[in-house]
Write a protein that holds these residues in place. Structure first.
Motif, PDB file in Angstrom:
ATOM      1  N   UNK A  31       0.839  -1.192   0.000  1.00 18.16           N
ATOM      2  CA  UNK A  31       0.000   0.000   0.000  1.00 18.16           C
ATOM      3  C   UNK A  31       0.869   1.235   0.000  1.00 18.16           C
ATOM      4  N   UNK A  32       0.216   2.365  -0.206  1.00 16.15           N
ATOM      5  CA  UNK A  32       0.953   3.619  -0.245  1.00 16.15           C
ATOM      6  C   UNK A  32       1.459   3.984   1.135  1.00 16.15           C
ATOM      7  N   UNK A  35      -1.372   5.232   3.254  1.00 17.84           N
ATOM      8  CA  UNK A  35      -2.225   4.165   3.796  1.00 17.84           C
ATOM      9  C   UNK A  35      -1.571   3.516   5.004  1.00 17.84           C
ATOM     10  N   UNK A  36      -0.259   3.241   4.882  1.00 19.96           N
ATOM     11  CA  UNK A  36       0.437   2.600   5.996  1.00 19.96           C
ATOM     12  C   UNK A  36       0.522   3.533   7.204  1.00 19.96           C
ATOM     13  N   UNK A  37       0.716   4.823   6.948  1.00 17.78           N
ATOM     14  CA  UNK A  37       0.716   5.776   8.054  1.00 17.78           C
ATOM     15  C   UNK A  37      -0.650   5.844   8.724  1.00 17.78           C
ATOM     16  N   UNK A  38      -1.712   5.774   7.931  1.00 17.09           N
ATOM     17  CA  UNK A  38      -3.061   5.796   8.498  1.00 17.09           C
ATOM     18  C   UNK A  38      -3.308   4.570   9.359  1.00 17.09           C
ATOM     19  N   UNK A  39      -2.831   3.396   8.876  1.00 17.57           N
ATOM     20  CA  UNK A  39      -2.974   2.174   9.666  1.00 17.57           C
ATOM     21  C   UNK A  39      -2.204   2.276  10.977  1.00 17.57           C
ATOM     22  N   UNK A  40      -0.986   2.832  10.878  1.00 20.22           N
ATOM     23  CA  UNK A  40      -0.177   3.003  12.080  1.00 20.22           C
ATOM     24  C   UNK A  40      -0.849   3.935  13.073  1.00 20.22           C
TER      25      UNK A  40
END
Length: 255
Positions: A31-32, A35-40
């Motif tokens: 993922x972008x 996206x990964x920052x949002x998941x984190x």
């Protein structure tokens, strides 16, 4: 009244367990970057909320333990007062029994006898036992806290008791309970004055250790960690084997 510390400890364990199981989403997948920052961020927020919930539960348990310990100490104190009164009564009865019997009084004319009774002699009613109003006033204030949970009414009740019965043996306890109620309402400066009164004026009070501890908690709430540390260390130094000392050590470790 027996404090069920086992149940309270189990509740704390369960709450900790629920915190440990807070969902943490893997952020190492595809993922972008956004996206990964949002998941984190979602994972971090979930863990933070779990920590907040755990702290609230622990604070509630600590407050419950404090109230239960206060009730137990109050009942123990009252029992000690009853025992002391019974000892005093028994000692007075023993002293009276050891006194020689008084000589019989000389006969008095009937008019004199009647006059003596009219003036309030043996026929006068006995006075009410001293301390009944004092005990009732104190019991009323305590029951407003422990039974009715009417803290707003309990504050003026304890303040009136201190004013009306300044020489009562219950005065240090009344100062402590008043401080506790004010502390619960976050009226820290007023609470501090009550706890300090116990510490300074009543060195033999069974509420002194808890009062020093509360002064430390107030200092912590007001952002003075150094002063809080001094109070916690004073509890450990002067009351090393008490329940207040255990709480002081826990709070000292968290500074």
């Amino acid at each position: 009244m027996k404090i069920n510390l086992a149940a309270i400890s189990m509740a704390a364990v369960l709450s900790t367990s629920s915190w440990a199981q807070a969902p943490v989403t893997s952020v190492g997948g595809s993922g972008s970057v956004n996206d990964r920052l949002a998941e984190l961020e979602r994972a971090f927020n979930a863990r933070s909320q779990a920590q907040i919930d755990q702290q609230r539960q622990l604070n509630g348990l600590q407050q419950e333990v404090s109230e239960l310990r206060g009730l137990l100490e109050e009942q123990s104190y009252r029992l000690e007062q009853v025992i002391e009164r019974q000892r005093a009564i028994l000692a007075a009865q023993q002293d009276a029994a050891q006194q020689p019997a008084p000589a019989p009084a000389a006969p008095q004319p009937s008019g004199a006898q009647n006059g003596g009774q009219a003036q309030g002699g043996a026929s006068a009613p006995a006075a009410a036992p001293a301390g009944n109003d004092e005990q009732a006033a104190y019991d009323n204030a305590v029951n407003l806290v422990l039974q009715d949970k009417d803290y707003d009414a309990a504050i003026p009740a304890f303040a009136r008791f201190i004013t009306q019965y300044p020489q009562s043996t219950y005065v240090p306890n009344a100062h402590y309970w008043l401080g506790q109620l004010l502390f619960t309402q976050k009226r820290f400066d007023q609470a501090k004055a009550q706890f300090a009164r116990v510490v300074e004026a009543y060195p033999g009070s069974n509420k002194r250790a808890d009062s020093i501890l509360k002064l430390g908690l107030i200092a912590k709430e007001q952002g003075d960690a150094g002063l809080a540390r001094q109070y916690y260390e004073q509890v450990l130094r002067e009351y090393g084997n008490s329940g207040a000392a255990r709480l002081a050590q826990e709070n000292l470790n968290s500074l």
